[in-house]
Design an enzyme around this catalytic site. Structure first.
Site: not given
Length: 282
Positions: A36-37, A185
């Site tokens: 995600g990052h 996450s």
């Protein structure tokens, strides 16, 4: 890629870049980086001449000391991922470097900062605004990139940018999910194998809720999603809010607004690990 522990060293590098007319993108993170990052960094690299990534576990946004203590940290792994993504600079300061004196500033942007996460985690968004505003003053980015998983946070940051007149473009980037639907996450690394196996039921319940909503009321949909999640041993809903996507206020009818979002926080496991997610109803 250059890694800076000192703010002044990063600012000196960026001063030279700006003299040459280079645009700057910033990706604020708390480390424990994942795909995600990486998606945020790659987008910044594509859209800017220089990309800065901050890796800093910000103590002022934690209202639970154990949560802060247990938050995953692995700077070496983070830097390997960032180098693969072609980031230019990493700022990895100490707490003392980021806050040489206590930050006593207070930020409140009702209603977006006072509902949902704001109500359940007192002081959280104040801490977010403290660190993000400081990063904006440090890096002076043209654009800053945030993932939509922290959907309410984006609304709060936008309100802060408008209030402070910072002139930073806030770029929202889509949630990255695993194949089974679980939103990526940093906290996922804290899940045991058994907890990881049940966590995707959160997103499944949200998707089922969207289908259910076509023939049922807001309250009936709310209650079904909560019941479906809480029926799984090891999962417990903290809150599920169906809100106007602009004001973040609860709705009572699907006709209240053309933009409806369901936001949820669920405790997973015995520890437990706090997981957030959301879905757009329309």
């Amino acid at each position: 890629m250059k890694v800076f522990e000192k703010i002044a060293d990063l600012q000196n590098a960026l001063f030279d870049d700006r003299k040459q007319g280079r645009s700057v993108g910033l990706v604020p993170t708390m480390g424990a980086l994942h795909e995600g990052h990486a998606s945020l960094v790659r987008r910044s690299v594509k859209e800017n001449d220089v990309t800065v990534v901050s890796v800093f576990v910000n103590p002022t946004q934690f209202n639970d000391k154990n949560d802060l203590k247990n938050y995953p940290r692995d700077l070496k792994a983070d830097c390997r991922l960032l180098e693969e993504c072609k980031a230019d600079y990493v700022l990895a300061p100490s707490v003392e470097e980021m806050y040489p004196t206590p930050d006593t500033r207070q930020f409140e942007y009702p209603p977006v900062s006072t509902v949902m996460e704001g109500a359940h985690r007192p002081g959280h968004f104040n801490g977010v605004c403290q660190v993000v505003s400081r990063l904006f003053y440090i890096a002076r980015p043209d654009r800053a990139y945030f993932g939509e998983k922290d959907w309410q946070q984006i609304a709060v940051v936008k309100a802060m940018v408008k209030h402070l007149g910072l002139g930073v473009e806030i770029v929202e980037c889509p949630i990255v999910r695993d194949a089974d639907g679980l939103a990526r996450s940093s906290r996922n690394t804290l899940l045991s194998p058994d907890e990881r196996a049940i966590a995707p039921r959160i997103y499944q319940a949200l998707k089922d809720g969207v289908s259910y909503a076509k023939t049922h009321t807001v309250k009936e949909t709310h209650d079904k999603v909560v019941a479906d999640i809480d029926a799984t041993e090891g999962l417990r809903t903290e809150y599920f809010a169906i809100v106007d996507g602009n004001t973040l206020q609860d709705i009572t009818s699907w006709d209240d607004t053309p933009y409806v979002v369901g936001c949820i926080t669920v405790y997973c496991g015995k520890t437990p690990i706090r997981l957030i997610d959301h879905i757009k109803f329309k």
